[in-house]
Design a protein around this motif. Structure first.
Motif, mmCIF file in Angstrom:
data_model
loop_
_atom_site.group_PDB
_atom_site.id
_atom_site.type_symbol
_atom_site.label_atom_id
_atom_site.label_comp_id
_atom_site.label_asym_id
_atom_site.label_seq_id
_atom_site.Cartn_x
_atom_site.Cartn_y
_atom_site.Cartn_z
ATOM 1 N N SER A 182 32.349 26.011 53.759
ATOM 2 C CA SER A 182 33.500 26.507 54.518
ATOM 3 C C SER A 182 33.289 27.954 54.923
ATOM 4 O O SER A 182 32.369 28.633 54.448
ATOM 5 N N GLN A 183 34.130 28.445 55.813
ATOM 6 C CA GLN A 183 34.188 29.883 56.038
ATOM 7 C C GLN A 183 34.961 30.491 54.860
ATOM 8 O O GLN A 183 35.467 29.762 54.009
ATOM 9 N N ALA A 184 35.033 31.814 54.799
ATOM 10 C CA ALA A 184 35.668 32.472 53.650
ATOM 11 C C ALA A 184 37.072 31.916 53.424
ATOM 12 O O ALA A 184 37.866 31.782 54.352
ATOM 13 N N THR A 185 37.364 31.572 52.165
ATOM 14 C CA THR A 185 38.586 30.851 51.806
ATOM 15 C C THR A 185 39.620 31.773 51.174
ATOM 16 O O THR A 185 39.380 32.353 50.115
ATOM 17 N N PHE A 186 40.764 31.886 51.837
ATOM 18 C CA PHE A 186 41.893 32.618 51.277
ATOM 19 C C PHE A 186 43.171 31.791 51.320
ATOM 20 O O PHE A 186 44.146 32.125 50.671
ATOM 21 N N LEU A 250 39.754 46.194 46.388
ATOM 22 C CA LEU A 250 38.601 45.383 45.998
ATOM 23 C C LEU A 250 38.872 44.569 44.741
ATOM 24 O O LEU A 250 38.632 43.352 44.705
ATOM 25 N N ASP A 251 39.380 45.226 43.716
ATOM 26 C CA ASP A 251 39.673 44.522 42.468
ATOM 27 C C ASP A 251 40.736 43.444 42.671
ATOM 28 O O ASP A 251 40.628 42.337 42.133
ATOM 29 N N LYS A 252 41.743 43.755 43.476
ATOM 30 C CA LYS A 252 42.803 42.786 43.749
ATOM 31 C C LYS A 252 42.252 41.574 44.481
ATOM 32 O O LYS A 252 42.618 40.426 44.178
ATOM 33 N N SER A 253 41.342 41.805 45.425
ATOM 34 C CA SER A 253 40.774 40.684 46.180
ATOM 35 C C SER A 253 39.948 39.772 45.282
ATOM 36 O O SER A 253 39.968 38.551 45.435
ATOM 37 N N ILE A 254 39.246 40.358 44.337
ATOM 38 C CA ILE A 254 38.444 39.553 43.402
ATOM 39 C C ILE A 254 39.359 38.688 42.534
ATOM 40 O O ILE A 254 39.119 37.493 42.352
ATOM 41 N N GLN A 255 40.416 39.310 42.002
ATOM 42 C CA GLN A 255 41.368 38.560 41.174
ATOM 43 C C GLN A 255 41.973 37.382 41.934
ATOM 44 O O GLN A 255 41.993 36.248 41.445
ATOM 45 N N LEU A 256 42.455 37.653 43.136
ATOM 46 C CA LEU A 256 43.129 36.617 43.928
ATOM 47 C C LEU A 256 42.162 35.519 44.358
ATOM 48 O O LEU A 256 42.483 34.332 44.307
ATOM 49 N N THR A 257 40.963 35.907 44.769
ATOM 50 C CA THR A 257 39.984 34.932 45.252
ATOM 51 C C THR A 257 39.495 34.038 44.121
ATOM 52 O O THR A 257 39.333 32.824 44.303
ATOM 53 N N ASN A 258 39.275 34.616 42.967
ATOM 54 C CA ASN A 258 38.862 33.804 41.812
ATOM 55 C C ASN A 258 39.923 32.764 41.450
ATOM 56 O O ASN A 258 39.614 31.616 41.123
ATOM 57 N N LYS A 259 41.191 33.178 41.523
ATOM 58 C CA LYS A 259 42.287 32.243 41.224
ATOM 59 C C LYS A 259 42.351 31.120 42.252
ATOM 60 O O LYS A 259 42.626 29.964 41.912
ATOM 61 N N ILE A 260 42.114 31.473 43.515
ATOM 62 C CA ILE A 260 42.121 30.463 44.580
ATOM 63 C C ILE A 260 41.051 29.420 44.306
ATOM 64 O O ILE A 260 41.303 28.205 44.382
ATOM 65 N N MET A 295 31.647 38.578 41.460
ATOM 66 C CA MET A 295 32.360 37.327 41.722
ATOM 67 C C MET A 295 31.470 36.129 41.420
ATOM 68 O O MET A 295 31.922 35.123 40.871
ATOM 69 N N LEU A 296 30.199 36.238 41.778
ATOM 70 C CA LEU A 296 29.243 35.165 41.522
ATOM 71 C C LEU A 296 29.165 34.847 40.031
ATOM 72 O O LEU A 296 29.224 33.680 39.623
ATOM 73 N N ASN A 297 29.069 35.878 39.231
ATOM 74 C CA ASN A 297 29.023 35.680 37.776
ATOM 75 C C ASN A 297 30.337 35.124 37.244
ATOM 76 O O ASN A 297 30.351 34.260 36.362
ATOM 77 N N ASP A 298 31.462 35.611 37.783
ATOM 78 C CA ASP A 298 32.780 35.107 37.375
ATOM 79 C C ASP A 298 32.912 33.612 37.681
ATOM 80 O O ASP A 298 33.360 32.824 36.833
ATOM 81 N N ILE A 299 32.530 33.237 38.885
ATOM 82 C CA ILE A 299 32.664 31.839 39.307
ATOM 83 C C ILE A 299 31.701 30.947 38.539
ATOM 84 O O ILE A 299 32.050 29.813 38.174
ATOM 85 N N LYS A 300 30.514 31.443 38.284
ATOM 86 C CA LYS A 300 29.542 30.672 37.499
ATOM 87 C C LYS A 300 30.107 30.376 36.112
ATOM 88 O O LYS A 300 30.010 29.243 35.605
ATOM 89 N N SER A 301 30.700 31.380 35.476
ATOM 90 C CA SER A 301 31.315 31.194 34.155
ATOM 91 C C SER A 301 32.460 30.201 34.216
ATOM 92 O O SER A 301 32.626 29.356 33.325
ATOM 93 N N LEU A 302 33.265 30.301 35.272
ATOM 94 C CA LEU A 302 34.397 29.389 35.447
ATOM 95 C C LEU A 302 33.908 27.950 35.588
ATOM 96 O O LEU A 302 34.441 27.035 34.941
ATOM 97 N N ILE A 303 32.910 27.733 36.424
ATOM 98 C CA ILE A 303 32.372 26.384 36.628
ATOM 99 C C ILE A 303 31.811 25.815 35.331
ATOM 100 O O ILE A 303 32.057 24.659 34.979
ATOM 101 N N ASP A 304 31.052 26.639 34.608
ATOM 102 C CA ASP A 304 30.472 26.173 33.335
ATOM 103 C C ASP A 304 31.569 25.802 32.337
ATOM 104 O O ASP A 304 31.460 24.809 31.617
#
Length: 313
Positions: A182-186, A250-260, A295-304
């Motif tokens: 997809s394109q960037a997801t918000f 920046l920090d807010k965008s990471i928090q919100l995007t990870n939750k999405i 974000m990559l590391n955060d998402i990797k941890s979430l997926i695992d």
């Protein structure tokens, strides 16, 4: 492993995407940029690296581009000459409309015995002049390199307006697409609506769902936010306000995007939809690029973590 993960319709595929350096750079400058990118990614656990093929999109929208368009180095050239130290599969984007049939055929038949990956991208708008249609690119790939694993692009926000993105996806699957990015997801609602219709439509047709990789990107400034909007990325009003009025955008965008993404991943796992993730930085600012690695590391941890929960069930 990437080809097997795609063909086996595995959930949790994770990739990192980036744009090659400007073609006008000297060889020394390109080498310097590539070395920084290698250092950032060499110890990160990803399934593949995505390299974008950039096209000028001024005919897509009347608003002035926030950042000037500049021609970039060909993604496969960049991969082969500068990124060979990164021992991960490379997914090469191809904006097929800017290539002739001969040019694309020559690219397809090059190293056809090797395992290769691509994403075919169509015109950015109905006004764009193209020399090759997307359907023609699919046919050429099947004719000249049946071993190429190629995917397509999805725009969940378009589904909110036309309610047919799931049908577009299935039609592309029938023409050989085996995964989608997809394109960037918000917009989580648009993305979930697409996933729901995709799930039920595939069930009705009795066909297997292919991986859907949702793209995530940090936003570190109002300038980046404006560029994202210019790119056609759908950013809900509430989320735009959260970013614009935050003390740390920046920090807010990471928090919100990870939750999405967590919400989309859980929705997909519940229904057996192979949801994955692709992460990038649309900005060239160092702080935003480094945030994309976070974000990559955060998402990797979430997926695992989600995988362990699924196994435990």
């Amino acid at each position: 492993m990437l080809r097997e993960s795609i063909l086996n319709k595995k959930a949790g595929i994770i990739t990192y995407g980036m744009t090659p350096p400007k073609a006008s750079n000297t060889a020394e400058k390109i080498a310097e940029i590539s070395q920084k990118q290698i250092e950032r990614l060499k110890n990160v656990d990803i399934d593949a690296l995505i390299l974008y093929d950039v096209q000028e999109e001024s005919d897509r929208i009347e608003e002035e581009r926030p950042f000037p368009y500049m021609a970039m180095l060909d993604p496969e050239t960049y991969s082969e000459q500068y990124l060979h130290e990164l021992d991960v599969p490379k997914i090469i984007y191809r904006c097929v409309g800017k290539y002739s049939e001969t040019e694309l055929t020559n690219w397809l038949t090059k190293s056809s015995a090797q395992e290769r990956f691509s994403v075919f991208v169509g015109a950015s708008s109905s006004q764009q002049q193209v020399t090759l249609e997307l359907t023609d690119a699919y046919k050429l790939s099947s004719l000249h390199n049946s071993s190429l694993t190629f995917g397509g692009v999805i725009i969940p926000e378009r589904h909110s307006k036309k309610n047919d993105e799931h049908k577009r996806v299935v039609n592309k699957m029938k023409q050989g697409c085996s995964f989608f990015v997809s394109q960037a997801t918000f917009n989580v609602e648009a993305s979930k609506s697409f996933l729901s219709d995709y799930y039920h439509y595939c069930n009705e047709l009795e066909i297997g769902m292919v991986p859907i990789l949702f793209n995530l990107a940090p936003c570190g400034s109002t300038k980046t936010l404006e560029f994202m909007k210019w790119l056609g990325i759908s950013i809900p009003r509430w989320l735009e306000n959260e970013l614009k009025y935050s003390s740390d955008v920046l920090d807010k965008s990471i928090q919100l995007t990870n939750k999405i993404f967590e919400e989309l991943l859980e929705f997909g796992l519940e229904k057996g939809i192979p949801v994955g993730c692709s992460i990038e930085s649309v900005s060239t600012r160092k702080v935003e690029i480094e945030a994309s690695i976070q974000m990559l590391n955060d998402i990797k941890s979430l997926i695992d973590k989600k995988r362990l929960v699924e196994i435990a069930r």
